[in-house]
Design an enzyme around this catalytic site. Structure first.
Site, PDB file in Angstrom:
ATOM      1  N   PRO A   2       0.830  -1.203   0.000  1.00 50.61           N
ATOM      2  CA  PRO A   2       0.000   0.000   0.000  1.00 50.61           C
ATOM      3  C   PRO A   2       0.868   1.259   0.000  1.00 50.61           C
ATOM      4  O   PRO A   2       1.818   1.370   0.775  1.00 50.61           O
ATOM      5  CB  PRO A   2      -0.791  -0.130   1.306  1.00 50.61           C
ATOM      6  CG  PRO A   2      -0.786  -1.593   1.619  1.00 50.61           C
ATOM      7  CD  PRO A   2       0.548  -2.085   1.132  1.00 50.61           C
ATOM      8  N   GLU A   3       0.557   2.188  -0.883  1.00 51.46           N
ATOM      9  CA  GLU A   3       1.318   3.429  -0.995  1.00 51.46           C
ATOM     10  C   GLU A   3       0.416   4.592  -0.611  1.00 51.46           C
ATOM     11  O   GLU A   3      -0.664   4.387  -0.050  1.00 51.46           O
ATOM     12  CB  GLU A   3       1.885   3.546  -2.404  1.00 51.46           C
ATOM     13  CG  GLU A   3       2.832   2.391  -2.738  1.00 51.46           C
ATOM     14  CD  GLU A   3       3.441   2.468  -4.132  1.00 51.46           C
ATOM     15  OE1 GLU A   3       3.233   3.471  -4.831  1.00 51.46           O
ATOM     16  OE2 GLU A   3       4.116   1.501  -4.532  1.00 51.46           O
ATOM     17  N   LYS A  57       2.862   7.496   4.606  1.00 52.08           N
ATOM     18  CA  LYS A  57       2.046   6.279   4.583  1.00 52.08           C
ATOM     19  C   LYS A  57       1.572   5.884   5.981  1.00 52.08           C
ATOM     20  O   LYS A  57       1.162   4.744   6.213  1.00 52.08           O
ATOM     21  CB  LYS A  57       2.811   5.139   3.914  1.00 52.08           C
ATOM     22  CG  LYS A  57       3.059   5.392   2.425  1.00 52.08           C
ATOM     23  CD  LYS A  57       3.500   4.160   1.675  1.00 52.08           C
ATOM     24  CE  LYS A  57       4.930   3.782   1.992  1.00 52.08           C
ATOM     25  NZ  LYS A  57       5.406   2.647   1.158  1.00 52.08           N
ATOM     26  N   ARG A 261      14.372  -2.590  -7.001  1.00 57.89           N
ATOM     27  CA  ARG A 261      12.934  -2.598  -7.290  1.00 57.89           C
ATOM     28  C   ARG A 261      12.729  -2.702  -8.796  1.00 57.89           C
ATOM     29  O   ARG A 261      13.472  -2.100  -9.575  1.00 57.89           O
ATOM     30  CB  ARG A 261      12.261  -1.314  -6.779  1.00 57.89           C
ATOM     31  CG  ARG A 261      12.503  -1.009  -5.308  1.00 57.89           C
ATOM     32  CD  ARG A 261      11.867  -2.037  -4.397  1.00 57.89           C
ATOM     33  NE  ARG A 261      10.417  -2.018  -4.474  1.00 57.89           N
ATOM     34  CZ  ARG A 261       9.636  -1.197  -3.768  1.00 57.89           C
ATOM     35  NH1 ARG A 261      10.175  -0.292  -2.962  1.00 57.89           N
ATOM     36  NH2 ARG A 261       8.317  -1.271  -3.876  1.00 57.89           N
TER      37      ARG A 261
END
EC number: 3.2.2.23
Length: 274
Positions: A2-3, A57, A261
């Protein structure tokens, strides 16, 4: 993971049900997630929830006895339930915040990389004080971005994902923003021009705003508090589309590991200067 848009979606989903409510109890089934769950949470019975907010976040529940900081980690999600229709907790349901009105905020996290923390004042908590500006705030300007990029040899994708520079631009939205700005993810940040910084700042804000409107991006674990998925995945331009045609030019989307990433880009729309 979740961002920022997913956390903002959670905030908007739960705020109307929790703001102004009184905490009956907080049920802790797992004492340690990424860090041990703050012992202060066990003493929150009777505390009134004054407001909710988001920083980066972190979802922050402000109460008259301090602030609860919730981080969803890699796979966390929040669901609203009602005690009048009890739902048995699963093995991944680690925390329940229960109000006197019978509303249950349930935290589920299969990988247990999230966090439930307590602070007297969230803005003074060490994890919060070191954060860069919010990407949708007035302090995140193209001039700020340009000045911060000087003498930075790191790839621009890693640069905009650095929470010391700007918060909340995670892997999905970094790839999407760089595509929209026509900037190759491996370009050294110090080589960004002022014009590119204007474009990049504008598209970061546009991409995040659109993702929030769509309810975030559901790729695997994320769901909204009402159980619905996020719909931004349906309009992704490059992320997760390796080998598929670019929606703008037809060139095949490429993927490369940058900063550990996966990064997605169109080699034609985002050329790397020689």
């Amino acid at each position: 993971m979740p961002e920022l848009p997913e956390v903002e979606t959670c905030l908007r989903g739960i705020e109307p049900y929790l703001a102004g409510q009184t905490i009956q109890q907080i049920v802790i089934r797992t004492p340690k997630l990424r860090w041990p769950i703050s012992a202060e949470l066990c003493a929150m019975s009777g505390a009134k929830i004054l407001a909710l907010s988001r920083r980066a976040k972190y979802l922050i529940i402000h109460t008259e006895r301090g602030d609860i900081l919730v981080h969803l980690g890699m796979s966390g999600s929040l669901t609203l339930l009602n005690s009048s229709q009890p739902t048995k907790a699963s093995k991944h349901d680690h925390v329940d915040l229960i109000t006197e009105a019978g509303i249950i905020l349930r935290y589920n996290d299969p990988r247990k990389f999230g966090a439930w923390l307590w602070a007297k004042q969230a803005e003074n908590y060490p994890l919060i004080t070191k954060l860069g500006p919010e990407p949708l705030s007035d302090t995140f300007t193209s001039d700020y971005l340009f000045k911060k990029s000087r003498n930075k040899t790191v790839a621009v994708k890693n640069f905009i994902m650095n929470n010391d520079i700007v918060v909340g631009v995670g892997n999905i939205y970094a790839s999407e923003s760089l595509f929209m700005a026509g900037v190759h993810p491996e370009l050294a940040a110090q080589n960004l021009t002022e014009k590119q910084c204007v474009q990049l700042r504008n598209v970061i804000q546009a991409v995040l705003t659109k993702a929030i409107i769509q309810g975030g991006t559901t790729l695997k674990d994320f769901t909204q508090p009402d159980g619905k998925p996020g719909y931004f995945a349906q309009v992704l331009q490059v992320y997760g589309r390796k080998g598929e045609e670019c929606r703008e030019c037809g060139t095949l989307i490429q993927a490369k590991v940058i900063g550990q990433r996966n990064s997605y880009f169109c080699p034609d729309c985002q050329p790397l200067p020689k």
